[in-house]
Design a protein around this motif. Structure first.
Motif: not given
Ligand code: MSP
Length: 557
Positions: A185-210
């Motif tokens: 779980k922690k790994w996944l949360l970190d991945l989502i946050d790390e990717r959200a800061r970069g150019k390639k978020p894990v999920v598009i659009p943003d509201f789905r990422q939330t």
């Protein structure tokens, strides 16, 4: 956006940069019932994005297919009185036929009952079992027979009872296999946050990422991945216990790597074949119902557990739903729209145009056959078709079919000259449309840009009145400039619309008598060619043929 991979293959001896393949996938459709308009939308969207990348000159690998195992398929086959394998074959063919009719051009086709896929699923399960990531446990609790799952208190309604959607609910005690989720779980949360800061978020659009992040925060427990064979036989047997079959997600999600060439015997990502690593990671198109928990949680954790590093996690493009009268389409409610019937009635291009133009990627939309017809008539017949027809007619009537290239700069300055000068070579609206398209993978914004040019050109015809210019010798050059502008705009518009309307784009090129040696081939179109001024002086255009005949509205629709 060209991606580069470092080639370390021994054949190359040294590291060198090679353009990376653009890999796109869709959800694989359940073969318990024939395709509906929601399935068609997703595949056309993927096809349009794939065609856009080919237009840019990228190497593309587009994977789609069917999800053939599971309870729903077993039940539908039993209801039809045929063995599941036979049932699945019939429904699979309906999907294949539909993609052909809709011009969905994929590179690889995934079928989960294939031997190739079975080997990957079993290989992965065995590896995870050996690594202690899969374990056996006994579960006791309330079980929904209809939904084939154990229920928790979260599923109880305000009155403390399980609602009618669960059907018959009974107390059960059963042994099954579980895949460890919670520990990552922690790994996944970190991945989502790390990717959200970069150019390639894990999920598009943003509201789905939330939405995904909130779901991961609440993640507890592990994932049940089996069913005893006594209850479900239509599935892939667990390699370490043949009394059980795998249940759903390890079978469905792994298709994305099986059919890209993943080798389950190789346990690190880095040691996978060059072919696989050249393709992976993918842009994965899915509907909003299968983001949480399937793709956003199970899939990412599975990939991590089998050794995929963070920078090789896919990107999930989540689209909305086509509803009918504001309600979800469902076979049981009897309100599904059959794409085959639409294609037969209105043609492939009218359906593709409607599906790409009347929804914003990520949002829901309400399906309306009346609007499908209206937009075809307004945009394609009255605007684009009319522009092509009147342009070619005028070139033939006033210039014997020959285009003269005149630079608007050389014309005497007046309102029309200014208008032509501003427009010639001005690709701003296309560029703006492309930027919007790339930001949200939204073909609608791109089509809007192309249509704005079409409407502008029709406006130019009204404003310049070529039939009047043709009567005045002083205006010869201006008439040539107007006709050049219209024909050249049409050539560029054809390139722009080609990912959505490939047949129409060929139709325009054919009638313009342009690149005839590539007629019917996708290579005929390239973004680099969408540069102003490529139609040469003296080019002879073809004869006009109606491209989009108007569709008469059937009052019953
Ligand atoms: N088999 C699973 C997916 C496994 S992916 C590894 C599945 N199949 S499905 O047939 O039910 O749905 C396939 C896709 O169609 C999903 O992405 C789903 O969201 C999409 N749609 C189903 N109904 C839809 C609409 N009404 N509108 C738009 N897309 C919809 O889920």
């Amino acid at each position: 956006m060209v991606l580069f991979a470092t080639v370390t293959d021994s054949r190359y001896r040294c590291n060198r940069k090679m353009p990376k393949t653009f890999f796109i996938t869709t959800a694989i459709d359940y073969t318990n019932s024939p395709p509906h308009i929601g399935h068609a939308y997703e595949k056309v969207l993927a096809d349009v994005i794939a065609r856009y990348h080919r237009l840019k000159g990228d190497k593309v690998f587009f994977l789609t297919g069917v999800d053939q195992h599971g309870q729903k398929v077993q039940q539908s086959a039993a209801k039809a009185g045929v063995p599941p394998a036979e049932f699945v074959k019939g429904i699979t063919q309906k999907f294949v036929d539909l993609w052909k009719k809709l011009d969905v051009k994929y590179d690889e086709w995934a079928e989960t009952t294939s031997e190739r896929h079975k080997k990957v699923v079993q290989g992965i399960l065995q590896r995870l079992f050996d690594a202690g990531e899969i374990y056996k446990d006994r579960q006791a609790g309330y079980y929904s027979v209809r939904q084939e799952q154990f229920l928790t208190d979260k599923e109880r309604g305000p009155d403390g009872e399980f609602g009618p959607e669960w059907g018959q609910v009974e107390f059960r005690e059963e042994e099954n296999y579980y895949f460890k989720l919670e520990g990552r779980k922690k790994w996944l949360l970190d991945l989502i946050d790390e990717r959200a800061r970069g150019k390639k978020p894990v999920v598009i659009p943003d509201f789905r990422q939330t939405e995904l992040r909130n779901a991961v925060e609440k993640l507890s427990g592990d994932l049940c991945i089996s069913r005893p064979k006594s209850r479900l036989s239509w599935g892939i047997e667990l390699p370490f216990d043949n009394d059980f079959v795998n249940y759903v997600w390890f079978d469905a999600l792994t298709n994305y790597i099986t059919f890209a060439g993943y080798d389950p015997k190789v346990d690190t990502y880095e040691a996978q074949s060059q072919e696989f690593r050249d393709r992976w990671p993918a842009l994965q198109i899915i509907g909003k119902d299968i983001l949480v928990p399937a793709h956003g949680i199970y899939w990412l954790i599975m990939l991590h557990a089998i050794g995929f590093p963070n920078n090789q996690m896919p990107q999930l493009l989540v689209h909305g739903w086509w509803n009918l009268g504001g309600a979800k389409m469902s076979k049981s409610a009897g309100n599904v729209v059959d794409p085959n019937a639409l294609v037969e009635k209105y043609g492939t291009e009218a359906v593709r145009y409607y599906l790409m133009d009347r929804i914003t990627t990520g949002q829901d939309a309400d399906f309306s056959e009346k609007f499908l017809v209206s937009y075809h008539n307004w945009d394609l017949a009255d605007q684009l078709g009319n522009l092509l027809n009147r342009t070619l007619n005028m070139v033939h009537r006033y210039r014997d079919g020959i285009i003269r290239r005149v630079n608007p700069e050389d014309l005497p300055e007046n309102d029309l000259q200014k208008e032509l000068r501003n427009w010639s070579g001005d690709g701003n609206e296309f560029e703006a449309g492309m930027k919007l398209f790339l930001e949200g993978f939204n073909p609608r914004s791109w089509l809007n840009a192309a249509m704005a040019r079409v409407v502008g050109c029709n406006g130019l015809v009204e404003m310049s009145a070529p039939w009047k210019l043709a009567k005045d010798e002083q205006q010869e050059k201006l008439l040539d400039a107007v006709l050049y502008h219209l024909a050249e705009s049409l050539r560029i518009i054809a390139i722009w619309i080609s990912p959505v309307l490939p047949k129409a784009a060929h139709g325009i090129f054919d009638q313009l008598n342009w690149k005839m040696e590539l007629s019917g081939k996708e290579e005929r179109f390239s973004l680099a060619d969408a540069e102003w001024g490529r139609l040469p002086d003296g080019h002879v255009v073809g004869k006009p043929i109606p491209l989009f005949p108007r569709i008469e509205i059937d009052e019953g629709v």
